[in-house]
Design an enzyme around this catalytic site. Structure first.
Site, mmCIF file in Angstrom:
data_model
loop_
_atom_site.group_PDB
_atom_site.id
_atom_site.type_symbol
_atom_site.label_atom_id
_atom_site.label_comp_id
_atom_site.label_asym_id
_atom_site.label_seq_id
_atom_site.Cartn_x
_atom_site.Cartn_y
_atom_site.Cartn_z
ATOM 1 N N LYS A 1 20.875 -20.335 -27.552
ATOM 2 C CA LYS A 1 21.677 -21.401 -28.153
ATOM 3 C C LYS A 1 22.990 -20.851 -28.701
ATOM 4 C CE LYS A 1 22.796 -25.469 -29.470
ATOM 5 N NZ LYS A 1 22.298 -26.098 -30.677
ATOM 6 N N LYS B 1 29.647 -22.394 -38.271
ATOM 7 C CA LYS B 1 28.440 -21.640 -38.621
ATOM 8 C C LYS B 1 27.833 -21.012 -37.376
ATOM 9 C CE LYS B 1 24.590 -23.546 -38.628
ATOM 10 N NZ LYS B 1 23.431 -23.693 -37.724
#
Length: 339
Positions: free
Chosen positions: A222, A291
């Protein structure tokens, strides 16, 4: 994330997409991967998955609430918890049973799904004083759908394993809309056994699932995906800026690019859906993407790799706050070139 995940669906080596079957039908047909297992193994897996009826969800924001509702539609009993009163109230209004805290979920659920904002929160929930090591139901399965740090995931999994608790990482793409419609894409890390056991739960929340390796591999994948998406948004914006200044209409430019080898999820989906029309309403924020880029940079640093283009992408995302503040849609990074 948004719709920038072009992965093809398979779990444990087989194509695994949501067939629209009722929950009980998919539960009977959980796929097997790797070497062929005997009939006894099939019977054991059927008994295990058939017993998975009550599912907990920790984190009832846009993503977690959508996944909880998808699980409920597929026939599971769903319990949820979120520290935010507004999130609890909204989920309760939709029929989700709200627990007083995580401890009730560890005790009463066969599986618990996490949808949390960062690795620090995941660590606190799973290894803190109210974590599953203090009173979990025997054989508990935990599915972390957050985008997180693979090193943290592997450390937590190792801490839970002696207690007979399985952790798999299954970060998702598809945004709040995909969570509510059960059309998410999942990249999954975990043992073959744990992933097969989780299949009915995963299938109730997603349309495409790819088992990429052991625990932590889902989070590595991911981060790689989101790093590429972060880079593609910048390079696509620069290409559009170049062509526009050279007299080519952006929509016609993208039609040409999408017919050639330069196409990506960003040019095929993000630009027409959220950028060229000025919508910028994907449901995924600059803060969240920053992030994820930071986590990718941290992984690169931990591996002691010199990846100069990735470093430049990270710098551009960090230094773009004035153009695209944290609460802006993540596609707003294109405003570096397309103000």
């Amino acid at each position: 994330m948004g719709s920038s995940h072009p992965l093809t669906g398979c779990v444990a080596g087989k194509s695994t997409q949501n067939t629209g079957q009722p929950h009980s039908a998919q539960r009977r047909s959980a796929p097997v991967s790797g070497s062929q297992r005997g009939a006894a193994s099939w019977r054991r897996r059927f008994r295990e998955t058939a017993d998975m009826r009550t599912i907990g969800v920790i984190g009832l924001g846009n993503m977690g609430r959508g996944m909880a509702l998808s699980l409920r539609r597929r026939g599971f009993t769903v319990m949820g918890y979120d520290p935010a009163p507004a999130a609890r109230e909204a989920s309760a209004a939709d029929g989700i049973v709200i627990a007083e805290g995580p401890s009730a979920l560890w005790r009463d659920c066969e599986a618990v799904v996490l949808s949390l904002p960062n690795p620090e929160v995941v660590d606190a929930v799973l290894l803190g004083p109210d974590g599953p090591l203090h009173g979990a139901k025997s054989g508990l399965l935990i599915v972390d759908t957050s985008t997180s740090d693979p090193a943290v995931t592997r450390r937590i999994a190792a801490a839970l394993e002696p207690a007979g608790i399985d952790l798999i990482d299954a970060p998702v793409s598809g945004g709040p809309k995909g969570a509510h419609a059960a059309t998410l894409t999942m990249v999954i890390g975990g043992s073959d056994r744990a992933v097969a056991l989780a299949e009915p739960v995963l299938a109730a929340m997603s349309a495409t699932r790819v088992h990429v390796g052991g625990v932590g591999a889902g989070h590595v994948t991911k981060l790689a995906n989101n790093l590429l998406c972060a880079a593609h948004l910048i390079t696509a914006a620069e290409a559009v800026r170049m062509a526009k200044d050279a007299g080519v209409d952006p929509e016609r430019l993208l039609a040409g690019i999408n017919a050639g080898s330069g196409r990506s999820g960003v040019t095929q989906v993000n630009f027409p859906t959220w950028v060229l029309n000025g919508a910028f309403d994907s449901g995924f924020t600059m803060k969240l993407m920053r992030k994820d880029v930071r986590l990718a940079e941290s992984l690169i640093g931990a591996l002691d790799l010199d990846l100069p283009l990735s470093a430049q992408v990270g710098r551009l995302w960090r230094d773009s706050v004035e153009v695209a503040p944290d609460d802006a849609d993540f596609n707003a990074i294109v405003k570096l070139q397309l103000a």
